[in-house]
Design a protein around this motif. Structure first.
Motif, PDB file in Angstrom:
ATOM      1  N   PRO A 218     -12.226   2.419  -5.911  1.00 38.95           N
ATOM      2  CA  PRO A 218     -11.490   1.921  -4.743  1.00 38.95           C
ATOM      3  C   PRO A 218     -12.017   2.542  -3.451  1.00 38.95           C
ATOM      4  O   PRO A 218     -12.328   3.732  -3.398  1.00 38.95           O
ATOM      5  CB  PRO A 218     -10.050   2.370  -5.015  1.00 38.95           C
ATOM      6  CG  PRO A 218      -9.989   2.593  -6.498  1.00 38.95           C
ATOM      7  CD  PRO A 218     -11.342   3.104  -6.873  1.00 38.95           C
ATOM      8  N   VAL A 219     -12.127   1.719  -2.429  1.00 34.67           N
ATOM      9  CA  VAL A 219     -12.464   2.187  -1.088  1.00 34.67           C
ATOM     10  C   VAL A 219     -11.288   1.818  -0.188  1.00 34.67           C
ATOM     11  O   VAL A 219     -11.050   0.637   0.083  1.00 34.67           O
ATOM     12  CB  VAL A 219     -13.765   1.553  -0.562  1.00 34.67           C
ATOM     13  CG1 VAL A 219     -14.036   2.017   0.873  1.00 34.67           C
ATOM     14  CG2 VAL A 219     -14.937   1.924  -1.462  1.00 34.67           C
ATOM     15  N   ILE A 220     -10.540   2.829   0.231  1.00 34.11           N
ATOM     16  CA  ILE A 220      -9.355   2.615   1.061  1.00 34.11           C
ATOM     17  C   ILE A 220      -9.796   2.556   2.521  1.00 34.11           C
ATOM     18  O   ILE A 220     -10.471   3.465   3.013  1.00 34.11           O
ATOM     19  CB  ILE A 220      -8.335   3.748   0.851  1.00 34.11           C
ATOM     20  CG1 ILE A 220      -7.955   3.853  -0.635  1.00 34.11           C
ATOM     21  CG2 ILE A 220      -7.097   3.527   1.706  1.00 34.11           C
ATOM     22  CD1 ILE A 220      -7.203   5.125  -0.980  1.00 34.11           C
ATOM     23  N   ILE A 221      -9.415   1.478   3.208  1.00 31.45           N
ATOM     24  CA  ILE A 221      -9.762   1.295   4.614  1.00 31.45           C
ATOM     25  C   ILE A 221      -8.458   1.245   5.396  1.00 31.45           C
ATOM     26  O   ILE A 221      -7.670   0.308   5.248  1.00 31.45           O
ATOM     27  CB  ILE A 221     -10.556  -0.006   4.827  1.00 31.45           C
ATOM     28  CG1 ILE A 221     -11.762  -0.057   3.882  1.00 31.45           C
ATOM     29  CG2 ILE A 221     -11.004  -0.132   6.270  1.00 31.45           C
ATOM     30  CD1 ILE A 221     -12.443  -1.406   3.861  1.00 31.45           C
ATOM     31  N   ALA A 222      -8.212   2.262   6.210  1.00 30.22           N
ATOM     32  CA  ALA A 222      -6.946   2.359   6.936  1.00 30.22           C
ATOM     33  C   ALA A 222      -7.200   2.342   8.435  1.00 30.22           C
ATOM     34  O   ALA A 222      -8.073   3.056   8.941  1.00 30.22           O
ATOM     35  CB  ALA A 222      -6.210   3.639   6.549  1.00 30.22           C
ATOM     36  N   ILE A 253      -3.049  -1.417   6.681  1.00 30.93           N
ATOM     37  CA  ILE A 253      -2.849  -1.603   8.117  1.00 30.93           C
ATOM     38  C   ILE A 253      -1.783  -0.631   8.593  1.00 30.93           C
ATOM     39  O   ILE A 253      -0.675  -0.608   8.061  1.00 30.93           O
ATOM     40  CB  ILE A 253      -2.417  -3.051   8.437  1.00 30.93           C
ATOM     41  CG1 ILE A 253      -3.369  -4.056   7.771  1.00 30.93           C
ATOM     42  CG2 ILE A 253      -2.367  -3.267   9.946  1.00 30.93           C
ATOM     43  CD1 ILE A 253      -4.792  -3.962   8.227  1.00 30.93           C
ATOM     44  N   TRP A 254      -2.131   0.183   9.601  1.00 33.89           N
ATOM     45  CA  TRP A 254      -1.149   1.128  10.123  1.00 33.89           C
ATOM     46  C   TRP A 254       0.104   0.406  10.604  1.00 33.89           C
ATOM     47  O   TRP A 254       0.034  -0.658  11.206  1.00 33.89           O
ATOM     48  CB  TRP A 254      -1.719   1.919  11.295  1.00 33.89           C
ATOM     49  CG  TRP A 254      -2.790   2.915  10.994  1.00 33.89           C
ATOM     50  CD1 TRP A 254      -3.922   3.124  11.711  1.00 33.89           C
ATOM     51  CD2 TRP A 254      -2.837   3.869   9.923  1.00 33.89           C
ATOM     52  NE1 TRP A 254      -4.673   4.127  11.157  1.00 33.89           N
ATOM     53  CE2 TRP A 254      -4.024   4.609  10.057  1.00 33.89           C
ATOM     54  CE3 TRP A 254      -1.992   4.164   8.858  1.00 33.89           C
ATOM     55  CZ2 TRP A 254      -4.388   5.622   9.179  1.00 33.89           C
ATOM     56  CZ3 TRP A 254      -2.353   5.168   7.971  1.00 33.89           C
ATOM     57  CH2 TRP A 254      -3.529   5.880   8.134  1.00 33.89           C
ATOM     58  N   SER A 255       1.240   1.021  10.325  1.00 33.99           N
ATOM     59  CA  SER A 255       2.566   0.579  10.777  1.00 33.99           C
ATOM     60  C   SER A 255       3.128  -0.580   9.985  1.00 33.99           C
ATOM     61  O   SER A 255       4.275  -0.957  10.193  1.00 33.99           O
ATOM     62  CB  SER A 255       2.560   0.191  12.271  1.00 33.99           C
ATOM     63  OG  SER A 255       2.155   1.293  13.056  1.00 33.99           O
ATOM     64  N   GLU A 256       2.345  -1.153   9.067  1.00 40.50           N
ATOM     65  CA  GLU A 256       2.913  -2.214   8.237  1.00 40.50           C
ATOM     66  C   GLU A 256       3.995  -1.676   7.321  1.00 40.50           C
ATOM     67  O   GLU A 256       4.879  -2.399   6.903  1.00 40.50           O
ATOM     68  CB  GLU A 256       1.824  -2.882   7.387  1.00 40.50           C
ATOM     69  CG  GLU A 256       1.090  -3.979   8.116  1.00 40.50           C
ATOM     70  CD  GLU A 256       0.320  -4.877   7.166  1.00 40.50           C
ATOM     71  OE1 GLU A 256       0.227  -4.532   5.972  1.00 40.50           O
ATOM     72  OE2 GLU A 256      -0.180  -5.911   7.615  1.00 40.50           O
ATOM     73  N   PRO A 310       3.259  -0.534   1.321  1.00 40.41           N
ATOM     74  CA  PRO A 310       2.460  -0.002   2.434  1.00 40.41           C
ATOM     75  C   PRO A 310       2.936   1.352   2.947  1.00 40.41           C
ATOM     76  O   PRO A 310       2.120   2.192   3.320  1.00 40.41           O
ATOM     77  CB  PRO A 310       2.599  -1.081   3.512  1.00 40.41           C
ATOM     78  CG  PRO A 310       2.923  -2.336   2.770  1.00 40.41           C
ATOM     79  CD  PRO A 310       3.748  -1.900   1.592  1.00 40.41           C
ATOM     80  N   ALA A 311       4.258   1.573   2.956  1.00 37.94           N
ATOM     81  CA  ALA A 311       4.772   2.848   3.474  1.00 37.94           C
ATOM     82  C   ALA A 311       4.313   4.019   2.613  1.00 37.94           C
ATOM     83  O   ALA A 311       3.973   5.090   3.131  1.00 37.94           O
ATOM     84  CB  ALA A 311       6.301   2.800   3.538  1.00 37.94           C
ATOM     85  N   GLY A 329      -3.098   8.988  11.538  1.00 40.74           N
ATOM     86  CA  GLY A 329      -3.065   7.712  12.238  1.00 40.74           C
ATOM     87  C   GLY A 329      -4.413   7.250  12.747  1.00 40.74           C
ATOM     88  O   GLY A 329      -4.541   6.112  13.219  1.00 40.74           O
ATOM     89  N   GLU A 330      -5.440   8.113  12.673  1.00 47.34           N
ATOM     90  CA  GLU A 330      -6.781   7.674  13.061  1.00 47.34           C
ATOM     91  C   GLU A 330      -7.331   6.701  12.023  1.00 47.34           C
ATOM     92  O   GLU A 330      -6.951   6.732  10.855  1.00 47.34           O
ATOM     93  CB  GLU A 330      -7.732   8.878  13.186  1.00 47.34           C
ATOM     94  CG  GLU A 330      -7.511   9.732  14.419  1.00 47.34           C
ATOM     95  CD  GLU A 330      -8.654  10.715  14.634  1.00 47.34           C
ATOM     96  OE1 GLU A 330      -9.799  10.381  14.255  1.00 47.34           O
ATOM     97  OE2 GLU A 330      -8.398  11.805  15.166  1.00 47.34           O
TER      98      GLU A 330
END
Length: 371
Positions: A218-222, A253-256, A310-311, A329-330
């Motif tokens: 897995p490659v996590i992209i945030a 996706i941040w904040s989702e 997501p959280a 958050g970056e």
């Protein structure tokens, strides 16, 4: 259980509270407290859920792994109260028991088998240096005072300096080793949390990340929506090569996950997710490790997966960022190994050409050694 099925959570809470007043056995009390926690989690009452689980852990031998696995507690695991509870369990103590910490230390000993030996020598040599210092310091005073039969000042001072210096170094090494162990336990805790995070595969099947071990990388992209979408679009150009290396893209996706909606159709996780998640029964490990199950998962895990909670994912990524000194958050990417552990991470979005050079194809010897 009928109260659960018809969503009468308040009635269910009353039933479990009543059960706790009827002089239950430890097993019955554990079940009542645990189910109370599930009710509170469903209602978004994180503190009350944590209090119930804390008592069950401390007094009734509840396994922390159960909390990590149960989809009914998915909403609770996204709350700060879960992080506090997990940290308490990692450190151990009278308020929460030592079961989870003991399990973590067993894993730690496997990963660092010589730590106990090192500590033995640290203690033994520190004791020897301390005893020697105890006898040489009075000799130094006599040498300074001088007189007939007094030992040589410089020789005695040198002996004291060696003993004190050795004692300081050994104590520093012991404390450093303890610090490294705590860091390792924290990383093992994060790895365990990561392994239980849920994904939805291309076939709409929901699995935990642990079930994909030895199958994909897995490659996590945030990041924000635009950045992640651009990274995913660039990855499409290398789709064939990435698939040959077992890459599974996991966009976050941040904040989702800030305000996860409460599913009203069933208790805990959505009905569809519950039917897809594996049961945590006695045959779970056997099924998860079976060749047939792995073959099916490999066929279903095709290039991209969707995060189910997501959280939970966002909380884990931010914890990982803090541990690596990155501002939470970056935009980041995290590459996992075939065995599920973190291979490496970086700020911004991934360079797919570099990743292709770094990751060997699945059918090579290097990939087999990674499992």
């Amino acid at each position: 259980m009928s109260a659960f099925m018809v969503m009468q959570v308040k009635d269910a809470l009353n039933l479990f509270e009543t059960a706790l007043t009827l002089n239950p056995t430890s097993v019955e009390a554990q079940a009542a407290l645990y189910n109370k926690a599930c009710c509170h989690a469903y209602r978004g009452e994180g503190k009350k859920a944590a209090d119930c689980l804390r008592i069950a852990l401390r007094e009734h031998n509840l396994k922390f792994g159960t909390i990590l696995n149960d989809p009914d507690l998915a909403s609770f695991r996204a709350l700060p109260e879960f992080k506090e509870l997990q940290e308490e369990a990692r450190l151990g103590g009278e308020d929460i028991g030592y079961g989870f910490r003991r399990d973590l230390k067993l894993i730690s000993e496997v990963q660092a088998p010589f730590r106990g030996v090192r500590r033995f020598f640290y203690v033994a040599f520190s004791a020897a240096a301390g005893i020697s210092t105890f006898f040489t310091v009075p000799r130094l005073f006599r040498a300074i005072q001088g007189g007939e039969g007094a030992p040589d000042v410089w020789e005695t001072a040198g002996n004291v300096a060696v003993n004190v210096g050795g004692l300081v170094v050994l104590i520093a090494l012991f404390l450093w080793d303890n610090k490294k162990e705590e860091e390792q336990l924290a990383q093992i805790t994060r790895d365990e949390t990561l392994s239980r995070l849920p994904l939805r595969l291309s076939t709409d099947r929901v699995v935990e990340l642990v079930q994909l071990r030895d199958t994909v990388r897995p490659v996590i992209i945030a990041g924000n929506k635009e950045t992640v979408s651009l990274a995913m679009k660039k990855a499409e150009k290398f789709r064939t090569e990435l698939l040959s290396r077992g890459v599974l893209l996991v966009p976050v996706i941040w904040s989702e996950g800030k305000a996860p909606p409460v599913e009203k159709k069933g208790f805990g996780a959505p009905t569809k997710a519950l039917s897809a998640l594996p049961s945590i029964g006695e045959d779970f490990d056997e099924r998860a490790q079976s060749v047939a199950a792995k073959a099916r998962l490999k066929a279903e895990a095709r290039f991209k997966a969707e995060v189910v909670s997501p959280a939970e994912w966002e909380r884990w990524i931010k914890d990982q960022q803090i541990s690596e000194g990155v501002t939470p958050g970056e935009d980041v990417y995290i590459i996992l190994r075939l065995d599920g552990r973190v291979r490496r991470s970086g700020k911004g979005m991934p360079d797919w050409q570099q990743i292709l050079q770094e990751l060997p194809p699945l059918d090579t010897l290097l990939s087999k050694l990674e499992k």
